[in-house]
Design a protein around this motif. Structure first.
Motif, PDB file in Angstrom:
ATOM      1  N   UNK A  36     -16.993  48.415 -87.322  1.00 39.16           N
ATOM      2  CA  UNK A  36     -15.624  48.644 -86.877  1.00 39.16           C
ATOM      3  C   UNK A  36     -14.817  49.243 -88.014  1.00 39.16           C
ATOM      4  N   UNK A  37     -13.760  50.004 -87.699  1.00 36.48           N
ATOM      5  CA  UNK A  37     -12.913  50.569 -88.763  1.00 36.48           C
ATOM      6  C   UNK A  37     -12.312  49.471 -89.631  1.00 36.48           C
ATOM      7  N   UNK A  38     -11.963  49.813 -90.842  1.00 36.49           N
ATOM      8  CA  UNK A  38     -11.292  48.851 -91.710  1.00 36.49           C
ATOM      9  C   UNK A  38     -10.017  48.354 -91.051  1.00 36.49           C
ATOM     10  N   UNK A  39      -9.811  47.055 -91.146  1.00 33.66           N
ATOM     11  CA  UNK A  39      -8.603  46.464 -90.587  1.00 33.66           C
ATOM     12  C   UNK A  39      -8.642  46.282 -89.090  1.00 33.66           C
ATOM     13  N   UNK A  40      -9.794  46.467 -88.471  1.00 36.67           N
ATOM     14  CA  UNK A  40      -9.881  46.320 -87.011  1.00 36.67           C
ATOM     15  C   UNK A  40      -9.516  44.896 -86.604  1.00 36.67           C
ATOM     16  N   UNK A  41      -8.713  44.771 -85.569  1.00 39.84           N
ATOM     17  CA  UNK A  41      -8.231  43.453 -85.143  1.00 39.84           C
ATOM     18  C   UNK A  41      -8.864  42.987 -83.842  1.00 39.84           C
ATOM     19  N   UNK A  42      -9.593  43.841 -83.164  1.00 42.52           N
ATOM     20  CA  UNK A  42     -10.116  43.472 -81.852  1.00 42.52           C
ATOM     21  C   UNK A  42      -9.101  43.644 -80.755  1.00 42.52           C
TER      22      UNK A  42
END
Length: 402
Positions: free
Chosen positions: A275-281
């Motif tokens: 997932x991209x950096x900082x992905x929160x869902x």
């Protein structure tokens, strides 16, 4: 639906009926499935003479002569289970076993009002094993058996429900059963009655009983999972055998479907990406995953894994190593052979799957194996000696006639 009652005396057995009809309910498989299964409690008076299945002498033999260990027996009194150390002892000279049943300790506990519970009876008593195997085959769900031996005017357990269906077969003596409708219909295996202990106790104490009856030898009571029940013996020792049916559910099928879908996603390169950096869902990634997961579910076939799981819940008929070796050494075209009972065979292409493993077959053997599965093979010569030997070695065939 009201409780179903009938009077039968093994009449079904005379016309080749299944065990449901001939020994337990007087109903055919179709009638039982339509009117009773997972729907309502059902009482059958005089269903069968079970003296060939279990008896007081069987209890004594299992406890005093078979060298059983825990957990093949547990002991309960006044709603509580006694510690295993209170009724087990070392096996004596030549055996490094510390938890065999102590028949003297068990006698004292029984005389003091404790209930003896012989567990997994389908593994220790052949007539019960045969009945369990027949019932499991007929229902298509795993079945196990326990026996409950309760002294006069006593109970073993508080009011409770089971997370599996049960057939209660009264063997000896009488027992009063009080049945209440479910608090939690169709509980799963991870939803035991102890999670609802206060509500169960309140329903049992103050609710109106769906059924309040005394079982006598030969009577059979069927309870779907979740139905509350408690039982107390009358003036004599009571013995009953409980056949526990552990039903496969739609939820179990959904689990297999989810596993199949996730297995497919493991082979999907975009799904393995980080997932991209900082992905929160909570961003667009969630929608991408949902879309691919739904597509995988739509394509997934849970049948193979479901069948493997279902077959793993049962056991094939017993196999004697010495008899098997003797059959191999003396194999002749006239040697009688039979498909091992409860081995659950099925062909997929040129692969024969069973509960004891799988075999890859040459195409030339498929017709003969199909005849075997259809019950049309009677001798090693019918099958061919080479194939018969291979199936005997694999534990798929057994020597002799049924």
């Amino acid at each position: 639906m009201s409780v179903f009652r009938t009077e039968i005396q093994d009449v079904g057995a005379q016309r080749g009926a299944g065990v449901l009809e001939s020994r337990l309910t007087g109903l055919s498989r179709e009638e039982f499935g339509r009117d009773v299964w997972a729907r309502t409690a059902a009482l059958t008076r005089g269903a069968s003479d079970f003296s060939d299945v279990f008896s007081p002498s069987a209890v004594d033999e299992l406890i005093s002569r078979r060298g059983l260990r825990t957990p093949f027996l547990r002991v309960a009194k006044d709603g509580s289970t006694l510690p295993e150390s209170s009724f087990t002892a070392p096996a004596g000279v030549g055996a490094t076993i510390a938890d065999q049943l102590d028949d003297t300790a068990l006698w004292r506990a029984f005389a003091d009002g404790a209930t003896l519970v012989l567990q997994a009876l389908h593994r220790t008593w052949e007539p019960v094993a045969d009945l369990v195997s027949d019932l499991s085959t007929e229902l298509g769900h795993p079945v196990q058996a326990n026996a409950y031996v309760t002294p006069p005017q006593n109970r073993g357990f508080d009011a409770h429900y089971d997370v599996h269906d049960v057939f209660v077969l009264q063997i000896e003596g009488t027992k009063r059963w009080i049945i209440h409708e479910p608090l939690l219909p169709d509980p799963m295996r991870d939803q035991p009655w102890t999670d609802h202990r206060p509500a169960v106790a309140d329903r049992a104490a103050r609710g109106t009983a769906h059924l309040d009856t005394v079982l006598r030898p030969g009577d059979v009571l069927y309870l779907p999972r979740g139905w509350l029940h408690s039982a107390r013996t009358q003036g004599h020792v009571s013995i009953h055998v409980t056949l526990g049916v552990h039903p496969w559910t739609r939820y179990a099928l959904a689990e297999q479907l989810a596993r199949a879908a996730l297995a497919a996603l493991r082979d999907d390169p975009p799904m393995r990406e980080s997932l991209p950096l900082g992905a929160s869902g909570r961003d667009g990634e969630r929608d991408v995953v949902r879309e691919r997961l739904l597509a995988a579910v739509a394509k997934a076939d849970p049948a193979p894994s479901f069948e493997r799981a279902r077959r793993a819940q049962g056991r094939p008929a017993p196999l004697g190593p010495l008899a098997q070796l003797s059959a191999l050494n003396g194999l002749r075209p006239t040697s009688p052979v039979r498909l091992r009972e409860a081995v659950e065979p099925w062909l997929s292409g040129t692969r024969l799957f069973t509960r004891v493993g799988y075999l890859d077959l040459p195409a030339s053997d498929l017709v003969l194996v199909t005849r075997l599965l259809d019950g049309r093979i009677r001798t090693a010569g019918d099958l061919g000696l080479a194939l018969a030997e291979r199936l005997l070695r694999a534990g798929v065939l057994l020597p002799g006639n049924r």
